[in-house]
Design a protein around this motif. Sequence first.
Motif, PDB file in Angstrom:
ATOM      1  N   THR A  23       0.851  -1.186   0.000  1.00 49.05           N
ATOM      2  CA  THR A  23       0.000   0.000   0.000  1.00 49.05           C
ATOM      3  C   THR A  23       0.882   1.230   0.000  1.00 49.05           C
ATOM      4  O   THR A  23       1.899   1.271   0.668  1.00 49.05           O
ATOM      5  CB  THR A  23      -0.890   0.033   1.257  1.00 49.05           C
ATOM      6  OG1 THR A  23      -1.666  -1.163   1.296  1.00 49.05           O
ATOM      7  CG2 THR A  23      -1.805   1.228   1.260  1.00 49.05           C
ATOM      8  N   ASP A  24       0.478   2.252  -0.751  1.00 49.80           N
ATOM      9  CA  ASP A  24       1.211   3.508  -0.727  1.00 49.80           C
ATOM     10  C   ASP A  24       0.221   4.649  -0.568  1.00 49.80           C
ATOM     11  O   ASP A  24      -0.962   4.509  -0.824  1.00 49.80           O
ATOM     12  CB  ASP A  24       2.064   3.683  -1.972  1.00 49.80           C
ATOM     13  CG  ASP A  24       1.243   3.804  -3.245  1.00 49.80           C
ATOM     14  OD1 ASP A  24       0.081   3.357  -3.245  1.00 49.80           O
ATOM     15  OD2 ASP A  24       1.757   4.336  -4.228  1.00 49.80           O
ATOM     16  N   ALA A  25       0.736   5.780  -0.104  1.00 54.75           N
ATOM     17  CA  ALA A  25      -0.117   6.944   0.102  1.00 54.75           C
ATOM     18  C   ALA A  25       0.740   8.197   0.169  1.00 54.75           C
ATOM     19  O   ALA A  25       1.908   8.147   0.526  1.00 54.75           O
ATOM     20  CB  ALA A  25      -0.905   6.812   1.405  1.00 54.75           C
ATOM     21  N   ILE A  26       0.130   9.305  -0.194  1.00 50.49           N
ATOM     22  CA  ILE A  26       0.722  10.617   0.043  1.00 50.49           C
ATOM     23  C   ILE A  26      -0.207  11.300   1.029  1.00 50.49           C
ATOM     24  O   ILE A  26      -1.392  11.483   0.757  1.00 50.49           O
ATOM     25  CB  ILE A  26       0.831  11.428  -1.258  1.00 50.49           C
ATOM     26  CG1 ILE A  26       1.785  10.719  -2.218  1.00 50.49           C
ATOM     27  CG2 ILE A  26       1.302  12.842  -0.947  1.00 50.49           C
ATOM     28  CD1 ILE A  26       1.892  11.369  -3.564  1.00 50.49           C
ATOM     29  N   VAL A  27       0.323  11.615   2.188  1.00 51.24           N
ATOM     30  CA  VAL A  27      -0.490  12.195   3.259  1.00 51.24           C
ATOM     31  C   VAL A  27      -0.099  13.658   3.426  1.00 51.24           C
ATOM     32  O   VAL A  27       1.075  13.976   3.598  1.00 51.24           O
ATOM     33  CB  VAL A  27      -0.283  11.422   4.583  1.00 51.24           C
ATOM     34  CG1 VAL A  27      -1.125  12.033   5.693  1.00 51.24           C
ATOM     35  CG2 VAL A  27      -0.619   9.959   4.390  1.00 51.24           C
ATOM     36  N   VAL A  28      -1.088  14.535   3.369  1.00 54.80           N
ATOM     37  CA  VAL A  28      -0.839  15.969   3.488  1.00 54.80           C
ATOM     38  C   VAL A  28      -1.708  16.505   4.613  1.00 54.80           C
ATOM     39  O   VAL A  28      -2.911  16.249   4.656  1.00 54.80           O
ATOM     40  CB  VAL A  28      -1.176  16.687   2.166  1.00 54.80           C
ATOM     41  CG1 VAL A  28      -0.928  18.170   2.275  1.00 54.80           C
ATOM     42  CG2 VAL A  28      -0.388  16.084   1.014  1.00 54.80           C
ATOM     43  N   HIS A  29      -1.111  17.236   5.524  1.00 54.96           N
ATOM     44  CA  HIS A  29      -1.850  17.841   6.636  1.00 54.96           C
ATOM     45  C   HIS A  29      -2.283  19.244   6.252  1.00 54.96           C
ATOM     46  O   HIS A  29      -1.526  20.003   5.660  1.00 54.96           O
ATOM     47  CB  HIS A  29      -0.962  17.902   7.878  1.00 54.96           C
ATOM     48  CG  HIS A  29      -1.564  18.698   8.990  1.00 54.96           C
ATOM     49  ND1 HIS A  29      -2.594  18.211   9.764  1.00 54.96           N
ATOM     50  CD2 HIS A  29      -1.309  19.940   9.434  1.00 54.96           C
ATOM     51  CE1 HIS A  29      -2.939  19.144  10.647  1.00 54.96           C
ATOM     52  NE2 HIS A  29      -2.181  20.194  10.470  1.00 54.96           N
ATOM     53  N   HIS A  30      -3.511  19.588   6.585  1.00 51.04           N
ATOM     54  CA  HIS A  30      -4.006  20.956   6.398  1.00 51.04           C
ATOM     55  C   HIS A  30      -4.387  21.489   7.767  1.00 51.04           C
ATOM     56  O   HIS A  30      -5.139  20.852   8.505  1.00 51.04           O
ATOM     57  CB  HIS A  30      -5.210  20.972   5.460  1.00 51.04           C
ATOM     58  CG  HIS A  30      -5.611  22.355   5.063  1.00 51.04           C
ATOM     59  ND1 HIS A  30      -6.298  23.202   5.883  1.00 51.04           N
ATOM     60  CD2 HIS A  30      -5.368  23.031   3.921  1.00 51.04           C
ATOM     61  CE1 HIS A  30      -6.490  24.355   5.275  1.00 51.04           C
ATOM     62  NE2 HIS A  30      -5.929  24.275   4.081  1.00 51.04           N
ATOM     63  N   PRO A  31      -3.884  22.644   8.159  1.00 49.37           N
ATOM     64  CA  PRO A  31      -4.126  23.160   9.509  1.00 49.37           C
ATOM     65  C   PRO A  31      -5.597  23.419   9.843  1.00 49.37           C
ATOM     66  O   PRO A  31      -5.971  23.429  11.005  1.00 49.37           O
ATOM     67  CB  PRO A  31      -3.318  24.454   9.569  1.00 49.37           C
ATOM     68  CG  PRO A  31      -3.013  24.810   8.160  1.00 49.37           C
ATOM     69  CD  PRO A  31      -3.031  23.537   7.374  1.00 49.37           C
ATOM     70  N   GLU A  32      -6.459  23.593   8.849  1.00 40.09           N
ATOM     71  CA  GLU A  32      -7.880  23.844   9.111  1.00 40.09           C
ATOM     72  C   GLU A  32      -8.728  22.586   8.981  1.00 40.09           C
ATOM     73  O   GLU A  32      -9.945  22.641   9.133  1.00 40.09           O
ATOM     74  CB  GLU A  32      -8.386  24.927   8.171  1.00 40.09           C
ATOM     75  CG  GLU A  32      -7.717  26.275   8.400  1.00 40.09           C
ATOM     76  CD  GLU A  32      -8.205  27.325   7.428  1.00 40.09           C
ATOM     77  OE1 GLU A  32      -9.277  27.119   6.812  1.00 40.09           O
ATOM     78  OE2 GLU A  32      -7.516  28.344   7.293  1.00 40.09           O
ATOM     79  N   ALA A  33      -8.108  21.453   8.701  1.00 41.65           N
ATOM     80  CA  ALA A  33      -8.851  20.204   8.514  1.00 41.65           C
ATOM     81  C   ALA A  33      -9.299  19.634   9.856  1.00 41.65           C
ATOM     82  O   ALA A  33      -8.674  19.851  10.877  1.00 41.65           O
ATOM     83  CB  ALA A  33      -7.991  19.192   7.788  1.00 41.65           C
ATOM     84  N   THR A  34     -10.399  18.884   9.832  1.00 42.20           N
ATOM     85  CA  THR A  34     -10.886  18.166  11.002  1.00 42.20           C
ATOM     86  C   THR A  34     -10.699  16.680  10.727  1.00 42.20           C
ATOM     87  O   THR A  34     -11.071  16.194   9.665  1.00 42.20           O
ATOM     88  CB  THR A  34     -12.378  18.455  11.237  1.00 42.20           C
ATOM     89  OG1 THR A  34     -12.549  19.862  11.398  1.00 42.20           O
ATOM     90  CG2 THR A  34     -12.882  17.758  12.482  1.00 42.20           C
ATOM     91  N   TYR A  35     -10.123  15.977  11.675  1.00 37.71           N
ATOM     92  CA  TYR A  35      -9.822  14.564  11.480  1.00 37.71           C
ATOM     93  C   TYR A  35     -10.686  13.722  12.414  1.00 37.71           C
ATOM     94  O   TYR A  35     -10.982  14.122  13.531  1.00 37.71           O
ATOM     95  CB  TYR A  35      -8.341  14.290  11.746  1.00 37.71           C
ATOM     96  CG  TYR A  35      -7.462  15.025  10.766  1.00 37.71           C
ATOM     97  CD1 TYR A  35      -7.129  14.440   9.559  1.00 37.71           C
ATOM     98  CD2 TYR A  35      -7.001  16.304  11.037  1.00 37.71           C
ATOM     99  CE1 TYR A  35      -6.343  15.100   8.637  1.00 37.71           C
ATOM    100  CE2 TYR A  35      -6.219  16.982  10.113  1.00 37.71           C
ATOM    101  CZ  TYR A  35      -5.886  16.376   8.922  1.00 37.71           C
ATOM    102  OH  TYR A  35      -5.119  17.043   8.016  1.00 37.71           O
ATOM    103  N   PHE A  36     -11.099  12.545  11.942  1.00 37.30           N
ATOM    104  CA  PHE A  36     -11.942  11.640  12.703  1.00 37.30           C
ATOM    105  C   PHE A  36     -11.289  10.276  12.734  1.00 37.30           C
ATOM    106  O   PHE A  36     -10.616   9.876  11.786  1.00 37.30           O
ATOM    107  CB  PHE A  36     -13.327  11.526  12.075  1.00 37.30           C
ATOM    108  CG  PHE A  36     -14.073  12.834  12.043  1.00 37.30           C
ATOM    109  CD1 PHE A  36     -14.869  13.216  13.110  1.00 37.30           C
ATOM    110  CD2 PHE A  36     -13.950  13.684  10.962  1.00 37.30           C
ATOM    111  CE1 PHE A  36     -15.536  14.412  13.102  1.00 37.30           C
ATOM    112  CE2 PHE A  36     -14.625  14.902  10.927  1.00 37.30           C
ATOM    113  CZ  PHE A  36     -15.419  15.260  12.002  1.00 37.30           C
ATOM    114  N   ASN A  37     -11.534   9.520  13.808  1.00 35.78           N
ATOM    115  CA  ASN A  37     -11.018   8.150  13.851  1.00 35.78           C
ATOM    116  C   ASN A  37     -12.058   7.220  13.232  1.00 35.78           C
ATOM    117  O   ASN A  37     -13.178   7.625  12.927  1.00 35.78           O
ATOM    118  CB  ASN A  37     -10.633   7.748  15.276  1.00 35.78           C
ATOM    119  CG  ASN A  37     -11.814   7.679  16.222  1.00 35.78           C
ATOM    120  OD1 ASN A  37     -12.948   7.580  15.803  1.00 35.78           O
ATOM    121  ND2 ASN A  37     -11.550   7.727  17.499  1.00 35.78           N
ATOM    122  N   ALA A  38     -11.741   5.959  13.067  1.00 43.34           N
ATOM    123  CA  ALA A  38     -12.621   5.004  12.411  1.00 43.34           C
ATOM    124  C   ALA A  38     -13.918   4.785  13.180  1.00 43.34           C
ATOM    125  O   ALA A  38     -14.914   4.378  12.621  1.00 43.34           O
ATOM    126  CB  ALA A  38     -11.902   3.675  12.214  1.00 43.34           C
ATOM    127  N   GLY A  39     -13.933   5.067  14.497  1.00 44.56           N
ATOM    128  CA  GLY A  39     -15.115   4.882  15.309  1.00 44.56           C
ATOM    129  C   GLY A  39     -16.112   6.033  15.178  1.00 44.56           C
ATOM    130  O   GLY A  39     -17.195   5.981  15.733  1.00 44.56           O
TER     131      GLY A  39
END
Length: 43
Positions: A23-39
């Motif tokens: 598996t590969d990915a490019i992960v980019v953080h955005h300071p205004e983004a909201t992140y959620f966990n799988a639950g």
Amino acid sequence: LLRPERIGVKLSEEFQLHPEQSTDAIVVHHPEATYFNAGGGRA
């Protein structure tokens, strides 16, 4: 860029990963983004 051969992953001429389970990915953080966990709760 990442030299995948270091961990035993190779790219085909079509840029497919081998072994196929890789598996590969490019992960980019955005300071205004909201992140959620799988639950579904906030992380």
